[in-house]
Design a protein around this motif. Sequence first.
Motif, PDB file in Angstrom:
ATOM      1  N   GLU A 195     -14.255  -9.869   1.578  1.00 30.33           N
ATOM      2  CA  GLU A 195     -15.264  -9.298   0.685  1.00 30.33           C
ATOM      3  C   GLU A 195     -14.675  -9.173  -0.712  1.00 30.33           C
ATOM      4  O   GLU A 195     -13.605  -8.598  -0.895  1.00 30.33           O
ATOM      5  N   ILE A 196     -15.389  -9.717  -1.696  1.00 25.74           N
ATOM      6  CA  ILE A 196     -14.952  -9.631  -3.091  1.00 25.74           C
ATOM      7  C   ILE A 196     -15.649  -8.475  -3.782  1.00 25.74           C
ATOM      8  O   ILE A 196     -15.012  -7.635  -4.419  1.00 25.74           O
ATOM      9  N   LEU A 197     -16.970  -8.436  -3.676  1.00 28.90           N
ATOM     10  CA  LEU A 197     -17.776  -7.414  -4.340  1.00 28.90           C
ATOM     11  C   LEU A 197     -18.930  -6.993  -3.442  1.00 28.90           C
ATOM     12  O   LEU A 197     -19.438  -7.799  -2.668  1.00 28.90           O
ATOM     13  N   TYR A 198     -19.360  -5.756  -3.589  1.00 31.34           N
ATOM     14  CA  TYR A 198     -20.518  -5.255  -2.868  1.00 31.34           C
ATOM     15  C   TYR A 198     -21.336  -4.427  -3.842  1.00 31.34           C
ATOM     16  O   TYR A 198     -20.782  -3.618  -4.585  1.00 31.34           O
ATOM     17  N   ARG A 199     -22.641  -4.662  -3.874  1.00 32.40           N
ATOM     18  CA  ARG A 199     -23.517  -3.938  -4.790  1.00 32.40           C
ATOM     19  C   ARG A 199     -24.768  -3.451  -4.061  1.00 32.40           C
ATOM     20  O   ARG A 199     -25.267  -4.113  -3.161  1.00 32.40           O
ATOM     21  N   ILE A 200     -25.285  -2.312  -4.529  1.00 37.68           N
ATOM     22  CA  ILE A 200     -26.586  -1.797  -4.096  1.00 37.68           C
ATOM     23  C   ILE A 200     -27.462  -1.779  -5.333  1.00 37.68           C
ATOM     24  O   ILE A 200     -27.058  -1.267  -6.382  1.00 37.68           O
ATOM     25  N   GLY A 201     -28.657  -2.353  -5.231  1.00 39.22           N
ATOM     26  CA  GLY A 201     -29.556  -2.456  -6.379  1.00 39.22           C
ATOM     27  C   GLY A 201     -30.800  -1.629  -6.222  1.00 39.22           C
ATOM     28  O   GLY A 201     -30.775  -0.542  -5.653  1.00 39.22           O
ATOM     29  N   THR A 202     -31.906  -2.178  -6.689  1.00 40.13           N
ATOM     30  CA  THR A 202     -33.215  -1.520  -6.627  1.00 40.13           C
ATOM     31  C   THR A 202     -34.014  -2.126  -5.478  1.00 40.13           C
ATOM     32  O   THR A 202     -33.512  -2.980  -4.752  1.00 40.13           O
ATOM     33  N   VAL A 203     -35.276  -1.762  -5.353  1.00 40.30           N
ATOM     34  CA  VAL A 203     -36.105  -2.325  -4.290  1.00 40.30           C
ATOM     35  C   VAL A 203     -36.358  -3.814  -4.480  1.00 40.30           C
ATOM     36  O   VAL A 203     -36.693  -4.516  -3.530  1.00 40.30           O
ATOM     37  N   SER A 204     -36.175  -4.325  -5.708  1.00 41.19           N
ATOM     38  CA  SER A 204     -36.499  -5.731  -5.937  1.00 41.19           C
ATOM     39  C   SER A 204     -35.387  -6.548  -6.587  1.00 41.19           C
ATOM     40  O   SER A 204     -35.582  -7.722  -6.871  1.00 41.19           O
ATOM     41  N   SER A 205     -34.221  -5.964  -6.819  1.00 38.54           N
ATOM     42  CA  SER A 205     -33.142  -6.761  -7.402  1.00 38.54           C
ATOM     43  C   SER A 205     -31.785  -6.091  -7.205  1.00 38.54           C
ATOM     44  O   SER A 205     -31.695  -4.882  -7.001  1.00 38.54           O
ATOM     45  N   VAL A 206     -30.781  -6.933  -7.291  1.00 36.73           N
ATOM     46  CA  VAL A 206     -29.392  -6.469  -7.283  1.00 36.73           C
ATOM     47  C   VAL A 206     -28.641  -7.433  -8.189  1.00 36.73           C
ATOM     48  O   VAL A 206     -28.994  -8.611  -8.271  1.00 36.73           O
ATOM     49  N   SER A 207     -27.638  -6.947  -8.889  1.00 40.94           N
ATOM     50  CA  SER A 207     -26.993  -7.842  -9.842  1.00 40.94           C
ATOM     51  C   SER A 207     -25.481  -7.688  -9.872  1.00 40.94           C
ATOM     52  O   SER A 207     -24.933  -6.667  -9.450  1.00 40.94           O
ATOM     53  N   PHE A 208     -24.857  -8.752 -10.351  1.00 42.01           N
ATOM     54  CA  PHE A 208     -23.433  -8.787 -10.623  1.00 42.01           C
ATOM     55  C   PHE A 208     -23.268  -9.127 -12.096  1.00 42.01           C
ATOM     56  O   PHE A 208     -24.162  -9.710 -12.709  1.00 42.01           O
ATOM     57  N   LEU A 209     -22.133  -8.809 -12.656  1.00 43.35           N
ATOM     58  CA  LEU A 209     -21.847  -9.163 -14.046  1.00 43.35           C
ATOM     59  C   LEU A 209     -21.491 -10.639 -14.154  1.00 43.35           C
ATOM     60  O   LEU A 209     -20.910 -11.218 -13.230  1.00 43.35           O
ATOM     61  N   HIS A 210     -21.810 -11.239 -15.300  1.00 41.03           N
ATOM     62  CA  HIS A 210     -21.468 -12.644 -15.541  1.00 41.03           C
ATOM     63  C   HIS A 210     -19.971 -12.873 -15.312  1.00 41.03           C
ATOM     64  O   HIS A 210     -19.586 -13.842 -14.644  1.00 41.03           O
ATOM     65  N   PHE A 250     -35.725 -16.782  -0.684  1.00 41.58           N
ATOM     66  CA  PHE A 250     -35.070 -16.730  -1.977  1.00 41.58           C
ATOM     67  C   PHE A 250     -36.047 -16.588  -3.133  1.00 41.58           C
ATOM     68  O   PHE A 250     -37.142 -17.129  -3.096  1.00 41.58           O
ATOM     69  N   SER A 251     -35.586 -15.911  -4.170  1.00 42.14           N
ATOM     70  CA  SER A 251     -36.300 -15.919  -5.434  1.00 42.14           C
ATOM     71  C   SER A 251     -35.758 -17.081  -6.263  1.00 42.14           C
ATOM     72  O   SER A 251     -34.691 -17.637  -5.960  1.00 42.14           O
ATOM     73  N   LEU A 252     -36.461 -17.433  -7.296  1.00 41.28           N
ATOM     74  CA  LEU A 252     -35.994 -18.445  -8.229  1.00 41.28           C
ATOM     75  C   LEU A 252     -34.636 -18.030  -8.797  1.00 41.28           C
ATOM     76  O   LEU A 252     -33.719 -18.849  -8.931  1.00 41.28           O
ATOM     77  N   GLU A 253     -34.479 -16.758  -9.095  1.00 40.45           N
ATOM     78  CA  GLU A 253     -33.224 -16.252  -9.652  1.00 40.45           C
ATOM     79  C   GLU A 253     -32.064 -16.419  -8.676  1.00 40.45           C
ATOM     80  O   GLU A 253     -30.941 -16.719  -9.092  1.00 40.45           O
ATOM     81  N   ASP A 254     -32.309 -16.227  -7.383  1.00 42.66           N
ATOM     82  CA  ASP A 254     -31.239 -16.376  -6.386  1.00 42.66           C
ATOM     83  C   ASP A 254     -30.640 -17.776  -6.418  1.00 42.66           C
ATOM     84  O   ASP A 254     -29.423 -17.953  -6.465  1.00 42.66           O
ATOM     85  N   VAL A 255     -31.494 -18.783  -6.374  1.00 43.14           N
ATOM     86  CA  VAL A 255     -31.004 -20.164  -6.308  1.00 43.14           C
ATOM     87  C   VAL A 255     -30.472 -20.609  -7.669  1.00 43.14           C
ATOM     88  O   VAL A 255     -29.472 -21.320  -7.744  1.00 43.14           O
ATOM     89  N   SER A 256     -31.086 -20.160  -8.744  1.00 44.52           N
ATOM     90  CA  SER A 256     -30.570 -20.486 -10.074  1.00 44.52           C
ATOM     91  C   SER A 256     -29.160 -19.938 -10.248  1.00 44.52           C
ATOM     92  O   SER A 256     -28.282 -20.604 -10.804  1.00 44.52           O
ATOM     93  N   LEU A 257     -28.922 -18.725  -9.774  1.00 43.81           N
ATOM     94  CA  LEU A 257     -27.600 -18.121  -9.841  1.00 43.81           C
ATOM     95  C   LEU A 257     -26.599 -18.923  -9.016  1.00 43.81           C
ATOM     96  O   LEU A 257     -25.483 -19.205  -9.465  1.00 43.81           O
ATOM     97  N   ALA A 258     -26.997 -19.331  -7.818  1.00 45.02           N
ATOM     98  CA  ALA A 258     -26.107 -20.124  -6.961  1.00 45.02           C
ATOM     99  C   ALA A 258     -25.725 -21.428  -7.641  1.00 45.02           C
ATOM    100  O   ALA A 258     -24.565 -21.865  -7.585  1.00 45.02           O
ATOM    101  N   MET A 259     -26.677 -22.061  -8.292  1.00 44.04           N
ATOM    102  CA  MET A 259     -26.390 -23.311  -9.000  1.00 44.04           C
ATOM    103  C   MET A 259     -25.495 -23.072 -10.215  1.00 44.04           C
ATOM    104  O   MET A 259     -24.541 -23.804 -10.454  1.00 44.04           O
TER     105      MET A 259
END
Length: 153
Positions: A24-39, A61-70
């Motif tokens: 495990e590198i990082l673990y985050r808890i977000g809101t009901v509709s998103s969670v984020s990591f720093l650039h 997946f959301s569009l943001e999920d796959v865009s982030l993966a790419m």
Amino acid sequence: MLTENRIRACLRECAQLIAPDGTEILYRIGTVSSVSFLHQELATWGRGATLTHNHPNGQSFSLEDVSLAMAYALREVRVVTTTHRHVATMFSPSMRLPLGGAMAAEEARAAAACRDDVRRGLMNPADFGVTVRHRTWQRLARSLGFDYWREQS
């Protein structure tokens, strides 16, 4: 994965970034509709890592999920819901495509097919939104050259 079983029923999005060796590198808890990591976090540790997180709304997946993966050349991105695990893999650093237009077009095709399935009694109307999103990602994966699947979990 233990993390996926722990987070699948959470009411807020939770995410874990996992190194290629399973650490495990990082673990985050977000809101009901998103969670984020720093650039900087993703730029440092993202390449070749796996991102797994939950979607309390039951969607793939959301569009943001796959865009982030790419954008960060993740090896794999996963979404878990109370009933399914959605997995997408094989992102290459050269896969920096604008997904928005492609997603809108494929989502329209998937929605038309799902409406037809509902009319013919092949799909429960309650599953419409989740199935449209799933079929959209199936179509995008085929056309853009990455792997996507959904499994019950």
